[in-house]
Design a protein around this motif. Structure first.
Motif, PDB file in Angstrom:
ATOM      1  N   UNK A  77       0.839  -1.204   0.000  1.00  0.00           N
ATOM      2  CA  UNK A  77       0.000   0.000   0.000  1.00  0.00           C
ATOM      3  C   UNK A  77       0.871   1.249   0.000  1.00  0.00           C
ATOM      4  N   UNK A  78       1.928   1.230   0.776  1.00  0.00           N
ATOM      5  CA  UNK A  78       2.837   2.375   0.802  1.00  0.00           C
ATOM      6  C   UNK A  78       3.423   2.633  -0.583  1.00  0.00           C
ATOM      7  N   UNK A  79       3.865   1.588  -1.254  1.00  0.00           N
ATOM      8  CA  UNK A  79       4.436   1.745  -2.598  1.00  0.00           C
ATOM      9  C   UNK A  79       3.408   2.343  -3.554  1.00  0.00           C
ATOM     10  N   UNK A  80       2.165   1.926  -3.430  1.00  0.00           N
ATOM     11  CA  UNK A  80       1.112   2.470  -4.290  1.00  0.00           C
ATOM     12  C   UNK A  80       0.899   3.953  -4.031  1.00  0.00           C
ATOM     13  N   UNK A  81       0.956   4.353  -2.761  1.00  0.00           N
ATOM     14  CA  UNK A  81       0.802   5.772  -2.439  1.00  0.00           C
ATOM     15  C   UNK A  81       1.972   6.587  -2.974  1.00  0.00           C
ATOM     16  N   UNK A  82       3.181   6.020  -2.923  1.00  0.00           N
ATOM     17  CA  UNK A  82       4.347   6.706  -3.478  1.00  0.00           C
ATOM     18  C   UNK A  82       4.177   6.888  -4.975  1.00  0.00           C
ATOM     19  N   UNK A  83       3.705   5.856  -5.653  1.00  0.00           N
ATOM     20  CA  UNK A  83       3.478   5.938  -7.100  1.00  0.00           C
ATOM     21  C   UNK A  83       2.491   7.049  -7.429  1.00  0.00           C
ATOM     22  N   UNK A  84       1.395   7.092  -6.671  1.00  0.00           N
ATOM     23  CA  UNK A  84       0.358   8.091  -6.930  1.00  0.00           C
ATOM     24  C   UNK A  84       0.875   9.506  -6.682  1.00  0.00           C
ATOM     25  N   UNK A  85       1.597   9.686  -5.592  1.00  0.00           N
ATOM     26  CA  UNK A  85       2.057  11.026  -5.221  1.00  0.00           C
ATOM     27  C   UNK A  85       3.174  11.527  -6.127  1.00  0.00           C
ATOM     28  N   UNK A  86       4.026  10.619  -6.601  1.00  0.00           N
ATOM     29  CA  UNK A  86       5.202  11.018  -7.372  1.00  0.00           C
ATOM     30  C   UNK A  86       4.987  10.957  -8.874  1.00  0.00           C
ATOM     31  N   UNK A  87       4.015  10.156  -9.311  1.00  0.00           N
ATOM     32  CA  UNK A  87       3.839   9.931 -10.737  1.00  0.00           C
ATOM     33  C   UNK A  87       4.842   8.954 -11.319  1.00  0.00           C
ATOM     34  N   UNK A  88       5.636   8.317 -10.453  1.00  0.00           N
ATOM     35  CA  UNK A  88       6.629   7.327 -10.872  1.00  0.00           C
ATOM     36  C   UNK A  88       6.183   5.948 -10.388  1.00  0.00           C
ATOM     37  N   UNK A  89       6.113   4.974 -11.282  1.00  0.00           N
ATOM     38  CA  UNK A  89       5.699   3.634 -10.837  1.00  0.00           C
ATOM     39  C   UNK A  89       6.679   3.052  -9.816  1.00  0.00           C
ATOM     40  N   UNK A  90       6.153   2.664  -8.670  1.00  0.00           N
ATOM     41  CA  UNK A  90       6.941   2.054  -7.602  1.00  0.00           C
ATOM     42  C   UNK A  90       6.157   0.852  -7.081  1.00  0.00           C
ATOM     43  N   UNK A  91       6.832  -0.259  -6.901  1.00  0.00           N
ATOM     44  CA  UNK A  91       6.173  -1.455  -6.385  1.00  0.00           C
ATOM     45  C   UNK A  91       6.922  -1.977  -5.165  1.00  0.00           C
ATOM     46  N   UNK A  92       6.230  -2.778  -4.396  1.00  0.00           N
ATOM     47  CA  UNK A  92       6.855  -3.401  -3.225  1.00  0.00           C
ATOM     48  C   UNK A  92       7.471  -4.730  -3.626  1.00  0.00           C
ATOM     49  N   UNK A  93       8.749  -4.914  -3.306  1.00  0.00           N
ATOM     50  CA  UNK A  93       9.443  -6.171  -3.568  1.00  0.00           C
ATOM     51  C   UNK A  93       9.638  -6.882  -2.236  1.00  0.00           C
ATOM     52  N   UNK A  94       8.829  -7.903  -1.986  1.00  0.00           N
ATOM     53  CA  UNK A  94       8.963  -8.657  -0.737  1.00  0.00           C
ATOM     54  C   UNK A  94      10.012  -9.736  -0.919  1.00  0.00           C
ATOM     55  N   UNK A  95      10.990  -9.743  -0.013  1.00  0.00           N
ATOM     56  CA  UNK A  95      12.142 -10.621  -0.147  1.00  0.00           C
ATOM     57  C   UNK A  95      12.212 -11.617   1.008  1.00  0.00           C
ATOM     58  N   UNK A  96      12.784 -12.793   0.763  1.00  0.00           N
ATOM     59  CA  UNK A  96      13.116 -13.676   1.885  1.00  0.00           C
ATOM     60  C   UNK A  96      14.063 -12.950   2.835  1.00  0.00           C
ATOM     61  N   UNK A  97      14.017 -13.312   4.111  1.00  0.00           N
ATOM     62  CA  UNK A  97      14.789 -12.596   5.126  1.00  0.00           C
ATOM     63  C   UNK A  97      16.273 -12.531   4.792  1.00  0.00           C
ATOM     64  N   UNK A  98      16.859 -13.669   4.381  1.00  0.00           N
ATOM     65  CA  UNK A  98      18.294 -13.696   4.095  1.00  0.00           C
ATOM     66  C   UNK A  98      18.641 -12.770   2.938  1.00  0.00           C
ATOM     67  N   UNK A  99      17.782 -12.748   1.917  1.00  0.00           N
ATOM     68  CA  UNK A  99      18.025 -11.881   0.757  1.00  0.00           C
ATOM     69  C   UNK A  99      17.908 -10.414   1.143  1.00  0.00           C
ATOM     70  N   UNK A 100      16.945 -10.117   2.016  1.00  0.00           N
ATOM     71  CA  UNK A 100      16.772  -8.732   2.445  1.00  0.00           C
ATOM     72  C   UNK A 100      17.995  -8.252   3.223  1.00  0.00           C
ATOM     73  N   UNK A 101      18.497  -9.079   4.126  1.00  0.00           N
ATOM     74  CA  UNK A 101      19.700  -8.722   4.871  1.00  0.00           C
ATOM     75  C   UNK A 101      20.883  -8.520   3.942  1.00  0.00           C
TER      76      UNK A 101
END
Length: 286
Positions: free
Chosen positions: A207-231
């Motif tokens: 939802x946050x990524x969608x709000x950023x896209x709307x406010x900025x006019x730049x497409x932004x999506x959320x990339x959910x990562x496995x914990x090890x990959x995120x670290x």
């Protein structure tokens, strides 16, 4: 007149608490702002606030800083792993000074949370209870700035990474948390209170990524990562490995709901709705 002390005012939150006390009509002469290096809070001194040196690792400086203080806010140390000893020194100085109320900036449901970050907060809350001081606990959820300060990177890569899954976070702005802390300090009914503080609008990172896209006019999506990959991604971006692990643990906590609260305590202390995520995003983009 009541004298108020705020620790750690060289940091974002402490500085905002001082300004919030002034906004509530407290005289600058009745506000004591402390920092390890008083040169870092020259802007507060310019407002007429009393400035004193206070180093969490120097008990003598703490005793001097707390002299004549009636009410105080212990802003939690940023030194993860060293907080309990540092906070113990502040609590001892407050007890010696005989403060009538000591506030502490803790974390959501500190004593039952599974977050690594909650461990030192829970230990500090126990120290406060053992000290027998009149205390108000301000259990803050996440800062919205944890996300909005990363907007340039999110817009550059078109992504908001994380390991939060579908978890919702009740993030609020530092300014809202600071104003709530100031309101609690000046009120006369706060001793013994425990406030679970968070924004009125809880959200997922998608939802946050969608709000950023709307406010900025730049497409932004959320990339959910496995914990090890995120670290690993955080480390590759220059975050120290130990702290990267703590941040990933916090994301996993969000996935579990550890940073979600719907008590409405923050809005009640503020006397108004909390700043919404979309308002914070627009302000950061302005």
């Amino acid at each position: 007149m009541t004298t108020y002390l705020v620790t750690g005012t060289s940091g974002h939150l402490g500085r905002l608490v001082v300004r919030s006390l002034l906004d509530l009509g407290v005289s600058p002469a009745d506000v004591v702002a402390t920092a390890r290096d008083t040169a870092t809070i020259a802007d507060l001194a310019a407002l007429g606030v009393v400035v004193r040196r206070a180093d969490y690792t120097d008990p003598a400086s703490l005793d001097a800083a707390f002299a004549g203080v009636d009410r105080a806010l212990l802003v939690s140390s940023s030194a993860v792993g060293e907080r309990v000893a540092q906070h113990a020194a502040v609590i001892e100085a407050a007890a010696t000074a005989g403060v009538e109320l000591l506030g502490y900036t803790s974390i959501t449901r500190a004593t039952t949370s599974g977050l690594l970050l909650a461990e030192e907060h829970a230990a500090t809350e126990k120290l406060l209870a053992d000290a027998g001081l009149p205390t108000v606990l301000l259990r803050n959820s996440w800062y919205l700035e944890n996300y909005t300060e990363q907007l340039p990177t999110a817009l550059e890569h078109g992504a908001v990474p994380g390991a939060t899954g579908e978890g919702r976070v009740s993030a609020a702005t530092r300014a809202d948390y600071a104003a709530a802390a100031a309101a609690a300090l000046v009120a006369d009914d706060q001793a013994g209170r425990v406030h679970e503080l968070g924004g009125d609008v809880a959200f997922t990172l998608a939802e946050y990524a969608a709000w950023v896209s709307e406010a900025s006019g730049t497409p932004v999506s959320h990339h959910d990562l496995p914990a090890a990959d995120h670290t690993a991604a955080l480390v590759s971006a220059g975050v120290p490995e130990g702290f990267a692990a703590v941040l990933t643990d916090s994301d996993l906590g969000i996935a579990r709901g550890d940073l979600h609260t719907d008590t409405g305590d923050l809005a009640r202390l503020l006397g108004r709705p909390t700043t919404t995520p979309t308002e914070a995003i627009r302000a950061a983009l302005a």
